[in-house]
Design a protein around this motif. Structure first.
Motif, PDB file in Angstrom:
ATOM      1  N   ARG A   1       2.714   9.793  -5.184  1.00 12.33           N
ATOM      2  CA  ARG A   1       3.573  10.934  -4.890  1.00 12.33           C
ATOM      3  C   ARG A   1       4.500  11.248  -6.063  1.00 12.33           C
ATOM      4  O   ARG A   1       4.747  12.404  -6.380  1.00 12.33           O
ATOM      5  CB  ARG A   1       4.406  10.652  -3.641  1.00 12.33           C
TER       6      ARG A   1
ATOM      7  N   ASN B   1       9.338   7.007   4.573  1.00 13.31           N
ATOM      8  CA  ASN B   1       9.379   8.327   3.937  1.00 13.31           C
ATOM      9  C   ASN B   1       7.984   8.858   3.642  1.00 13.31           C
ATOM     10  O   ASN B   1       7.800   9.762   2.871  1.00 13.31           O
ATOM     11  CB  ASN B   1      10.216   8.299   2.669  1.00 13.31           C
ATOM     12  N   VAL B   2       7.008   8.251   4.262  1.00 12.78           N
ATOM     13  CA  VAL B   2       5.628   8.668   4.065  1.00 12.78           C
ATOM     14  C   VAL B   2       5.306   9.767   5.089  1.00 12.78           C
ATOM     15  O   VAL B   2       6.163  10.145   5.868  1.00 12.78           O
ATOM     16  CB  VAL B   2       4.688   7.465   4.235  1.00 12.78           C
ATOM     17  N   ASP B   3       4.070  10.250   5.086  1.00  5.20           N
ATOM     18  CA  ASP B   3       3.703  11.303   6.049  1.00  5.20           C
ATOM     19  C   ASP B   3       4.108  10.889   7.447  1.00  5.20           C
ATOM     20  O   ASP B   3       4.003   9.748   7.821  1.00  5.20           O
ATOM     21  CB  ASP B   3       2.185  11.526   6.079  1.00  5.20           C
TER      22      ASP B   3
ATOM     23  N   PHE C   1     -10.489  21.363  -6.019  1.00  2.79           N
ATOM     24  CA  PHE C   1     -10.890  22.733  -5.743  1.00  2.79           C
ATOM     25  C   PHE C   1      -9.681  23.550  -5.297  1.00  2.79           C
ATOM     26  O   PHE C   1      -8.598  23.007  -5.074  1.00  2.79           O
ATOM     27  CB  PHE C   1     -11.979  22.753  -4.669  1.00  2.79           C
TER      28      PHE C   1
ATOM     29  N   PHE D   1       9.410   1.351   4.681  1.00  2.00           N
ATOM     30  CA  PHE D   1      10.240   2.549   4.689  1.00  2.00           C
ATOM     31  C   PHE D   1       9.354   3.702   5.141  1.00  2.00           C
ATOM     32  O   PHE D   1       8.168   3.749   4.873  1.00  2.00           O
ATOM     33  CB  PHE D   1      10.850   2.831   3.325  1.00  2.00           C
TER      34      PHE D   1
ATOM     35  N   GLY E   1     -15.658  12.588   4.334  1.00  2.46           N
ATOM     36  CA  GLY E   1     -15.011  12.836   3.041  1.00  2.46           C
ATOM     37  C   GLY E   1     -13.639  13.475   3.140  1.00  2.46           C
ATOM     38  O   GLY E   1     -12.741  12.994   3.811  1.00  2.46           O
ATOM     39  N   VAL E   2     -13.523  14.616   2.468  1.00  6.51           N
ATOM     40  CA  VAL E   2     -12.250  15.312   2.350  1.00  6.51           C
ATOM     41  C   VAL E   2     -11.687  15.747   3.721  1.00  6.51           C
ATOM     42  O   VAL E   2     -10.493  15.848   3.921  1.00  6.51           O
ATOM     43  CB  VAL E   2     -12.474  16.539   1.427  1.00  6.51           C
ATOM     44  N   ASP E   3     -12.590  15.962   4.672  1.00  5.31           N
ATOM     45  CA  ASP E   3     -12.147  16.451   5.982  1.00  5.31           C
ATOM     46  C   ASP E   3     -11.262  15.469   6.732  1.00  5.31           C
ATOM     47  O   ASP E   3     -10.492  15.867   7.600  1.00  5.31           O
ATOM     48  CB  ASP E   3     -13.360  16.787   6.852  1.00  5.31           C
TER      49      ASP E   3
ATOM     50  N   TRP F   1      -8.636  13.852   5.852  1.00  3.32           N
ATOM     51  CA  TRP F   1      -7.215  14.192   5.696  1.00  3.32           C
ATOM     52  C   TRP F   1      -6.922  15.639   6.041  1.00  3.32           C
ATOM     53  O   TRP F   1      -5.841  15.970   6.492  1.00  3.32           O
ATOM     54  CB  TRP F   1      -6.749  13.861   4.283  1.00  3.32           C
ATOM     55  N   LYS F   2      -7.905  16.494   5.814  1.00  5.12           N
ATOM     56  CA  LYS F   2      -7.685  17.902   6.117  1.00  5.12           C
ATOM     57  C   LYS F   2      -7.443  18.097   7.606  1.00  5.12           C
ATOM     58  O   LYS F   2      -6.577  18.859   8.016  1.00  5.12           O
ATOM     59  CB  LYS F   2      -8.910  18.714   5.684  1.00  5.12           C
TER      60      LYS F   2
ATOM     61  N   ASP G   1      -8.152  25.457  -2.394  1.00  4.43           N
ATOM     62  CA  ASP G   1      -8.302  25.560  -0.947  1.00  4.43           C
ATOM     63  C   ASP G   1      -8.418  27.025  -0.540  1.00  4.43           C
ATOM     64  O   ASP G   1      -7.670  27.869  -1.034  1.00  4.43           O
ATOM     65  CB  ASP G   1      -7.097  24.904  -0.266  1.00  4.43           C
TER      66      ASP G   1
ATOM     67  N   PRO H   1     -10.675  10.957  -4.468  1.00 12.09           N
ATOM     68  CA  PRO H   1     -11.164  12.284  -4.126  1.00 12.09           C
ATOM     69  C   PRO H   1     -11.047  12.625  -2.637  1.00 12.09           C
ATOM     70  O   PRO H   1     -10.915  13.792  -2.286  1.00 12.09           O
ATOM     71  CB  PRO H   1     -12.627  12.263  -4.555  1.00 12.09           C
ATOM     72  N   GLU H   2     -11.088  11.625  -1.781  1.00 11.57           N
ATOM     73  CA  GLU H   2     -11.079  11.944  -0.356  1.00 11.57           C
ATOM     74  C   GLU H   2      -9.680  12.231   0.156  1.00 11.57           C
ATOM     75  O   GLU H   2      -9.502  12.658   1.285  1.00 11.57           O
ATOM     76  CB  GLU H   2     -11.705  10.799   0.430  1.00 11.57           C
TER      77      GLU H   2
ATOM     78  N   ASN I   1       3.403   5.851  -2.694  1.00 11.05           N
ATOM     79  CA  ASN I   1       4.617   6.502  -3.190  1.00 11.05           C
ATOM     80  C   ASN I   1       4.565   6.721  -4.699  1.00 11.05           C
ATOM     81  O   ASN I   1       5.114   7.698  -5.203  1.00 11.05           O
ATOM     82  CB  ASN I   1       5.849   5.676  -2.839  1.00 11.05           C
TER      83      ASN I   1
ATOM     84  N   GLU J   1       0.822  -1.202   0.000  1.00 10.61           N
ATOM     85  CA  GLU J   1       0.000   0.000   0.000  1.00 10.61           C
ATOM     86  C   GLU J   1       0.866   1.266   0.000  1.00 10.61           C
ATOM     87  O   GLU J   1       0.551   2.248  -0.654  1.00 10.61           O
ATOM     88  CB  GLU J   1      -0.908  -0.009   1.229  1.00 10.61           C
ATOM     89  N   MET J   2       1.969   1.201   0.748  1.00  8.26           N
ATOM     90  CA  MET J   2       2.858   2.360   0.786  1.00  8.26           C
ATOM     91  C   MET J   2       3.545   2.558  -0.558  1.00  8.26           C
ATOM     92  O   MET J   2       3.776   3.689  -0.978  1.00  8.26           O
ATOM     93  CB  MET J   2       3.898   2.180   1.886  1.00  8.26           C
ATOM     94  N   ASP J   3       3.870   1.446  -1.204  1.00  7.57           N
ATOM     95  CA  ASP J   3       4.439   1.549  -2.550  1.00  7.57           C
ATOM     96  C   ASP J   3       3.466   2.279  -3.457  1.00  7.57           C
ATOM     97  O   ASP J   3       3.853   3.158  -4.229  1.00  7.57           O
ATOM     98  CB  ASP J   3       4.712   0.149  -3.124  1.00  7.57           C
TER      99      ASP J   3
ATOM    100  N   TYR K   1      -7.533  14.420  -1.087  1.00  5.56           N
ATOM    101  CA  TYR K   1      -7.027  15.728  -1.525  1.00  5.56           C
ATOM    102  C   TYR K   1      -6.023  16.291  -0.528  1.00  5.56           C
ATOM    103  O   TYR K   1      -4.918  16.687  -0.870  1.00  5.56           O
ATOM    104  CB  TYR K   1      -8.212  16.686  -1.690  1.00  5.56           C
ATOM    105  N   TYR K   2      -6.428  16.300   0.745  1.00  6.02           N
ATOM    106  CA  TYR K   2      -5.565  16.936   1.748  1.00  6.02           C
ATOM    107  C   TYR K   2      -4.408  16.053   2.183  1.00  6.02           C
ATOM    108  O   TYR K   2      -3.468  16.515   2.810  1.00  6.02           O
ATOM    109  CB  TYR K   2      -6.375  17.363   2.960  1.00  6.02           C
ATOM    110  N   LYS K   3      -4.469  14.770   1.832  1.00  8.76           N
ATOM    111  CA  LYS K   3      -3.339  13.903   2.162  1.00  8.76           C
ATOM    112  C   LYS K   3      -2.105  14.371   1.404  1.00  8.76           C
ATOM    113  O   LYS K   3      -0.983  14.326   1.897  1.00  8.76           O
ATOM    114  CB  LYS K   3      -3.687  12.459   1.789  1.00  8.76           C
TER     115      LYS K   3
ATOM    116  N   ILE L   1      -3.229   3.637   7.881  1.00  8.10           N
ATOM    117  CA  ILE L   1      -1.994   2.894   8.145  1.00  8.10           C
ATOM    118  C   ILE L   1      -1.046   3.648   9.051  1.00  8.10           C
ATOM    119  O   ILE L   1      -0.479   3.079   9.996  1.00  8.10           O
ATOM    120  CB  ILE L   1      -1.258   2.584   6.820  1.00  8.10           C
TER     121      ILE L   1
END
Lengths: 191, 248
Positions: A18, B206-208, A126, B204, B98-100, B102-103, A128, A76-77, A15, A10-12, A79-81, B155
């Motif tokens: 990214r 290097n993620v958030d 959108f 690894f 939803g979007v919130d 991660w926000k 922000d 879509p969910e 990435n 999942e991390m792959d 976005y902020y990640k 995760i």
């Protein structure tokens, strides 16, 4: 332990996202830089050409946003990640757009108009609100320099106009209950 | 000094330009949006803090565990954990549609990590196994966000919670060794944390939250070494203890 293997997968995947974002953002970065450079001569030469030239980079910027949209649309969910990837560039884009909009019309570019200019589809990708507001703060710090140069060029009414505009903007910002965060710091910088 | 002319200019502008009013009303709209988000964030921070406090209490319950009261304590902890989920995690879930998610994630991450820690520690004491993310999230399937979608832990929070778990297990291992519960209990914990550490090294970071993660994995290694040292000294010096303690 299989769990960790699946996390790895999942991390792959994330990435890989990214990686895609990075390349789209580097295009955006590029176009923004060119646009900025095109707009800079505004400080010493006639405004028409610079604005026109700056605007000629808009399609490229739109294209970069289209790529970003395509990537985010699939998730879509989140976005902020990934927001950090395009945050800075977007703030710069907003400040450039708002600046040239002000040069042309003497008015403030609205959030909705900025979104439209970038041809962003609200439901997919959108603009922000924080990014928009920080962009405005950035623009307002560009204005004093513009005034100085305009006066040197003999435009003595310019300070008055800019001062009116900035104090409007300032009082508008005071309508917002700003949290004690980056936006507030930027805003405090505009006073 | 600077203020006075600015204010004067503002007044003049307000009375002369209509464009100003137009963008003031837009800013009022923006203000509403910002306020809504900020209030939501505040509520999340509160809910998250409650999740943390109550999850910590679950972990304290577990630390009262010994051989004679195992079943009762585990049962109690499970009950408390379910209460945390229903009373507090549900409050987090309600705010993050939803979007919130991660926000506003940073507002509720700490609470979720603590919750993961509590849930996994309880599971370990019950079954000796690692509660997987999938199992955890299916236990959360009754907790819905505002649009009726089940809330889930991601995760990163899971891994960060698990990394803290090793610290709790270290305490368990040391205390069980100290109370003379013998080699077996600490050896089980040792094996478990070793496997956990190996799992972490597979990923690894290097993620958030990569920096958090690197730090936590270091702490994890420290805990592991402590557990291993405990097991080692019990092993080597075991002959000095009466057989009844070592074997029990």
């Amino acid at each position: 332990m299989e769990q960790f293997e699946s996390f790895r997968a999942e991390m792959d995947a994330s990435n890989a996202v990214r990686e895609q974002l990075r390349s789209a953002v580097s295009e955006l970065d590029n176009a923004t830089r060119l646009m900025n450079a095109a707009l800079l001569p505004i400080h010493h030469s006639s405004s028409g050409d610079s604005i026109k030239k700056a605007k000629s980079y808009l399609p490229e910027i739109r294209k970069a946003y289209m790529e970003l949209t395509a990537i985010i649309k699939a998730r879509p969910e989140e976005y902020y990640k990934y927001h950090d990837y395009w945050r800075n560039q977007t703030q710069v884009v907003v400040s450039l757009l708002a600046f040239s909009h002000w040069l042309e019309t003497g008015d403030l570019l609205s959030h909705a108009d900025a979104q439209e200019l970038l041809e962003l589809k609200k439901e997919d990708f959108f603009l922000d609100l924080d990014d928009y507001l920080v962009g405005l703060c950035n623009m307002s710090s560009e204005l004093p320099r513009y005034v100085v140069n305009q006066v040197v060029a003999g435009a003595y009414d310019c300070p008055e106009r800019v001062s009116l505009f900035l104090s409007d903007l300032y009082s508008a910002f005071r309508l917002l209950n700003l949290r004690n965060d980056h936006l507030r710091k930027r805003f405090d910088g505009t006073k | 000094m600077l203020r006075a002319p600015l204010f004067a200019a503002t007044k003049r502008a307000m009375s002369t330009s209509t464009a100003t009013n137009a963008f003031h009303s837009r800013f009022q709209q923006y203000a509403l949006q910002l306020d809504a988000t900020n209030e939501r964030r505040e509520r999340l921070v509160k809910a998250s803090r409650d999740v943390t406090i109550h999850s910590k209490k679950v972990i304290f319950v577990i630390h009262r565990l010994n051989d004679s009261n195992r079943d009762k304590i585990v049962e109690q902890a499970e009950k408390d954990l379910a209460a945390v989920r229903d009373a507090h995690v549900s409050r987090v879930a309600r705010e993050v549609e939803g979007v919130d998610y991660w926000k506003l994630k940073r507002a509720f991450s700490p609470g979720m990590q603590e919750f993961v820690e509590a849930a996994t520690v309880v599971e370990f004491c019950k079954t000796g196994k690692l509660l997987t993310l999938q199992q955890l999230n299916s236990s959360l399937c009754g907790v819905k966000d505002a649009s009726g979608v089940s809330f889930s832990v991601d995760i990163d929070d899971y891994l960060l919670g698990i990394a803290d778990l090793s610290g709790e297990l270290m305490r368990l291992a040391v205390s069980s060794a100290a109370s003379g519960q013998g080699l077996e209990a600490s050896a089980r914990i040792r094996g478990f944390v070793q496997a956990l550490y190996e799992g972490f090294c597979l990923l690894f970071y290097n993620v958030d939250g990569g920096r958090d993660m690197t730090k936590k994995v270091e702490v994890m290694l420290q805990s592991l070494v402590k557990i291993e040292t405990t097991c080692y000294s019990m092993h080597v010096r075991g002959s000095e203890y009466p057989a009844s303690i070592v074997d029990s």
